[in-house]
Design a protein around this motif. Structure first.
Motif, short mmCIF file in Angstrom:
data_model
loop_
_atom_site.label_atom_id
_atom_site.label_comp_id
_atom_site.label_asym_id
_atom_site.label_seq_id
_atom_site.Cartn_x
_atom_site.Cartn_y
_atom_site.Cartn_z
N ASP A 12 0.90 -1.24 -0.12
CA ASP A 12 -0.14 0.00 -0.02
C ASP A 12 0.94 1.25 -0.07
O ASP A 12 1.84 1.25 0.82
CB ASP A 12 -0.95 0.08 1.34
CG ASP A 12 -1.93 1.14 1.31
OD1 ASP A 12 -1.50 2.19 0.91
OD2 ASP A 12 -3.19 0.61 1.26
N ARG A 14 0.78 3.98 0.80
CA ARG A 14 0.53 4.89 2.02
C ARG A 14 1.78 4.65 2.97
O ARG A 14 2.24 5.63 3.90
CB ARG A 14 -0.75 5.06 2.75
CG ARG A 14 -1.92 5.63 1.70
CD ARG A 14 -3.16 5.33 2.61
NE ARG A 14 -3.58 3.91 2.65
CZ ARG A 14 -4.27 3.52 3.31
NH1 ARG A 14 -5.06 4.38 4.29
NH2 ARG A 14 -4.61 2.19 3.37
N THR A 18 2.15 8.20 4.59
CA THR A 18 1.20 8.86 5.82
C THR A 18 1.01 7.93 6.93
O THR A 18 0.74 8.05 7.98
CB THR A 18 -0.16 8.96 5.11
OG1 THR A 18 -0.61 7.95 4.48
CG2 THR A 18 -0.22 10.09 4.26
N CYS A 37 -3.71 -0.55 8.30
CA CYS A 37 -3.63 0.12 6.98
C CYS A 37 -4.90 0.15 6.55
O CYS A 37 -5.24 -0.49 5.57
CB CYS A 37 -2.57 -0.75 6.04
SG CYS A 37 -2.12 0.15 4.68
N LEU A 38 -5.78 0.62 7.03
CA LEU A 38 -7.40 0.90 6.77
C LEU A 38 -7.72 1.95 5.85
O LEU A 38 -6.78 2.97 5.89
CB LEU A 38 -8.08 1.15 8.00
CG LEU A 38 -8.10 0.07 9.18
CD1 LEU A 38 -8.65 0.43 10.44
CD2 LEU A 38 -9.09 -1.24 8.49
N GLU A 39 -8.90 2.03 4.99
CA GLU A 39 -9.20 3.11 4.23
C GLU A 39 -9.76 4.16 5.16
O GLU A 39 -9.84 5.39 4.74
CB GLU A 39 -10.14 2.60 3.17
CG GLU A 39 -9.69 1.72 2.21
CD GLU A 39 -8.21 2.21 1.44
OE1 GLU A 39 -8.25 3.43 1.13
OE2 GLU A 39 -7.54 1.45 0.92
N ALA A 40 -10.37 3.77 6.17
CA ALA A 40 -11.22 4.79 6.97
C ALA A 40 -11.08 4.24 8.33
O ALA A 40 -11.02 2.93 8.66
CB ALA A 40 -12.71 4.81 6.39
N GLY A 55 -0.75 -3.71 5.07
CA GLY A 55 -0.11 -2.99 4.05
C GLY A 55 1.43 -3.67 3.67
O GLY A 55 2.04 -3.07 2.81
N THR A 113 -8.10 3.92 14.39
CA THR A 113 -7.82 4.94 13.35
C THR A 113 -6.87 4.51 12.23
O THR A 113 -6.17 3.48 12.58
CB THR A 113 -7.44 6.18 13.98
OG1 THR A 113 -6.15 5.75 14.73
CG2 THR A 113 -8.27 6.82 15.04
N VAL A 114 -6.77 5.03 11.15
CA VAL A 114 -6.22 4.90 9.91
C VAL A 114 -4.63 4.98 10.32
O VAL A 114 -4.21 5.92 11.00
CB VAL A 114 -6.42 5.49 8.73
CG1 VAL A 114 -5.29 5.17 7.68
CG2 VAL A 114 -7.82 5.34 8.34
#
Ligand SMILES: O=c1ccn([C@H]2C[C@H](O)[C@@H](COP(=O)(O)OP(=O)(O)OP(=O)(O)O)O2)c(=O)[nH]1
Ligand SMILES: [Mg+2]
Length: 153
Positions: A12, A14, A18, A37-40, A55, A113-114
């Motif tokens: 991933d 990110r 991030t 490694c979540l989308e939301a 990820g 949380t992400v």
């Protein structure tokens, strides 16, 4: 301390931007924190379990090693966020994405949380057994005594 270089794939983009790449928090840390490694953000209701991607894929490659995924103490003790499989065992030949089964064993909802650090991974030595079949063992001090046989039970 011993060091080992392992192959890792970033799945991933990110990760490293991030969402930080896993790292040992201190020189003496046994575990690396794994991040969600979540989308939301994901809310886990009491009793709920979710399989959360990291990820990352790790190929340990050495049958003399494995990795264990363990809860983070603070999350587990304060928030009831532990692992749905209690402990995750990563085989040395596993090449898929590292996944974390997060279980809210508490009685209040918890939102992951992400990029949050949800668990930790420890590299451990492994010995594979060969079995020698015998009809009897040479008697030891304990013998077959188990479950409380040395004291309170
Ligand atoms: O928390 C975990 C536990 C396991 N795995 C991956 C790595 C491991 O090598 C593979 C298989 O795990 P395990 O052998 O514990 O599960 P199984 O139910 O026995 O599946 P399998 O039949 O694939 O061995 O799943 C994870 O990503 N996270
Ligand atoms: Mg298995």
């Amino acid at each position: 301390m011993s060091k080992k270089t392992l192959q890792v794939r970033v799945l991933d983009d990110r990760i490293g931007t991030t969402i930080p790449f896993p790292e040992y928090a201190t020189d003496g840390s046994a575990g690396l924190d794994l991040r969600a490694c979540l989308e939301a953000p994901l809310t886990l209701e009491p009793g709920q379990t979710a399989l959360i991607p990291t990820g990352l894929a790790l190929h340990i490659g050495d049958p003399g090693l494995a990795a264990m995924i363990l809860p983070r103490s603070g999350l587990g003790h304060k928030h009831g966020i532990v692992l749905g499989n209690l402990v995750g065992l990563i085989d040395s030949d596993y090449q898929g994405e590292l996944m974390v089964s997060c279980w809210n064993r508490g009685n209040t909802s918890f939102t992951v949380t992400v990029g949050e650090r949800i668990a930790q991974m420890v590299l451990v030595p492994v010995v594979q057994a060969d079995f020698e079949l015998v009809s009897d063992f040479q008697t030891s001090a304990r013998g077959a005594g188990g479950f409380g046989s040395t004291g309170r039970h």
